[in-house]
Design a protein around this motif. Structure first.
Motif, PDB file in Angstrom:
ATOM      1  N   ARG A 224       0.833  -1.214   0.000  1.00 27.86           N
ATOM      2  CA  ARG A 224       0.000   0.000   0.000  1.00 27.86           C
ATOM      3  C   ARG A 224       0.863   1.257   0.000  1.00 27.86           C
ATOM      4  N   LEU A 225       1.963   1.241   0.724  1.00 24.48           N
ATOM      5  CA  LEU A 225       2.843   2.408   0.771  1.00 24.48           C
ATOM      6  C   LEU A 225       3.349   2.758  -0.629  1.00 24.48           C
ATOM      7  N   ALA A 226       3.599   1.727  -1.438  1.00 27.05           N
ATOM      8  CA  ALA A 226       4.080   1.947  -2.802  1.00 27.05           C
ATOM      9  C   ALA A 226       3.036   2.655  -3.665  1.00 27.05           C
ATOM     10  N   GLU A 234       0.240  -3.652  -7.568  1.00 29.97           N
ATOM     11  CA  GLU A 234       0.051  -4.942  -8.226  1.00 29.97           C
ATOM     12  C   GLU A 234      -1.385  -5.111  -8.692  1.00 29.97           C
ATOM     13  N   ASP A 235      -2.313  -4.460  -8.018  1.00 26.23           N
ATOM     14  CA  ASP A 235      -3.724  -4.528  -8.396  1.00 26.23           C
ATOM     15  C   ASP A 235      -3.942  -3.612  -9.607  1.00 26.23           C
ATOM     16  N   GLU A 240      -4.241   1.478 -12.591  1.00 28.28           N
ATOM     17  CA  GLU A 240      -4.880   2.339 -13.579  1.00 28.28           C
ATOM     18  C   GLU A 240      -5.281   3.683 -12.968  1.00 28.28           C
ATOM     19  N   ALA A 241      -5.763   3.640 -11.735  1.00 24.19           N
ATOM     20  CA  ALA A 241      -6.134   4.885 -11.055  1.00 24.19           C
ATOM     21  C   ALA A 241      -4.912   5.762 -10.822  1.00 24.19           C
ATOM     22  N   LEU A 242      -3.791   5.149 -10.464  1.00 27.31           N
ATOM     23  CA  LEU A 242      -2.575   5.911 -10.211  1.00 27.31           C
ATOM     24  C   LEU A 242      -2.071   6.576 -11.484  1.00 27.31           C
ATOM     25  N   GLY A 243      -2.415   6.011 -12.624  1.00 28.27           N
ATOM     26  CA  GLY A 243      -2.027   6.621 -13.889  1.00 28.27           C
ATOM     27  C   GLY A 243      -2.627   8.003 -14.052  1.00 28.27           C
ATOM     28  N   GLU A 244      -3.786   8.230 -13.439  1.00 25.07           N
ATOM     29  CA  GLU A 244      -4.421   9.554 -13.503  1.00 25.07           C
ATOM     30  C   GLU A 244      -3.585  10.603 -12.791  1.00 25.07           C
ATOM     31  N   VAL A 245      -2.885  10.185 -11.719  1.00 32.34           N
ATOM     32  CA  VAL A 245      -2.024  11.125 -10.995  1.00 32.34           C
ATOM     33  C   VAL A 245      -0.866  11.541 -11.879  1.00 32.34           C
ATOM     34  N   GLU A 246      -0.277  10.586 -12.579  1.00 35.18           N
ATOM     35  CA  GLU A 246       0.850  10.883 -13.454  1.00 35.18           C
ATOM     36  C   GLU A 246       0.424  11.839 -14.572  1.00 35.18           C
TER      37      GLU A 246
END
Length: 249
Positions: A224-226, A234-235, A240-246
């Motif tokens: 989770r920290l990652a 890994e999920d 995919e959600a983290l891609g929105e931050v980028e």
């Protein structure tokens, strides 16, 4: 109270946010109609799943019936006794063996006699309730499986995230008045925790709507920290959600 009669009433609600007042009201009306004083009735009230067998009040009631404390037991409907066929049959059997009459204030069977009258119908009702619960579980699991296959998030959104039409997304514009927590707020706090600048308590003090315990849980969970510090998961749904931050960095 009728001469020589002793009464108990069993009330069960399944979850904390449910109310059992309608059960209590119906039972009190039944007692009043039958000239039984509420003050002379022992009430067994609890919050518990009807599918579980380790219900404290239910098991205590059965023990007290076995010890001969009651001649009559009042319930709102048969499903309140149990949504597990064996648990319901155990209750019926104990009452039958001790000569205890079961009164049901709401349902197609209103009285179950120790001699067996009404028990067959009540048993069928209990089995139907148990089958309905099994079908509900199957439908729920099937729905969750389909949602996961479609990439949807099926539980509460993780800290700093929200959902949009079932899909996970980082909360980059949190509404603090609605008790939301911003993704970037969590990232900033975790970076300070990892660097040793902030303790969990200080992080919670400076970050809206997040507790010390939550920071502790995330910090001690490498996966989770990652999510927050490396934008890695890994999920696939989280990734995919983290891609929105980028994209918005």
């Amino acid at each position: 109270m009728a001469q020589g009669r002793s009464y108990a009433a069993y009330i069960r609600r399944s979850t904390e946010d449910q109310s059992d007042e309608h059960q209590l009201s119906d039972i009190e009306d039944w007692l009043d109609y039958n000239d039984v004083s509420v003050s002379e009735v022992d009430f067994y009230r609890e919050q518990a799943s009807g599918a579980k067998r380790d219900r404290e009040k239910f098991n205590q009631l059965i023990e007290d019936i076995e010890d001969g404390h009651y001649t009559d037991v009042v319930v709102w409907e048969v499903s309140r006794v149990a949504r597990h066929g064996l648990a319901a049959q155990r209750f019926f059997t104990v009452c039958e063996e001790t000569g205890t009459v079961i009164h049901v204030t709401n349902g197609s069977v209103r009285r179950i006699e120790p001699e067996g009258e009404g028990r067959m119908v009540a048993g069928i009702i209990a089995e139907v309730a148990a089958e309905e619960r099994r079908n509900l579980i199957r439908r729920t699991k099937s729905g969750l499986r389909r949602a996961r296959e479609d990439g949807k998030w099926t539980g509460p959104a993780p800290t700093g995230f929200t959902t949009d039409d079932g899909y996970l997304t980082p909360n980059l514009n949190p509404n603090y008045d609605n008790k939301e927590t911003g993704f970037l707020d969590v990232v900033d706090a975790l970076e300070r925790i990892v660097s040793g600048e902030w303790s969990y308590n200080k992080a919670a003090e400076h970050t809206p709507n997040i507790t010390r315990q939550t920071f502790s849980n995330i910090h001690q969970d490498e996966e989770r920290l990652a999510w927050y510090l490396e934008r890695r998961a890994e999920d696939d749904r989280v990734s995919e959600a983290l891609g929105e931050v980028e994209l918005q960095s």
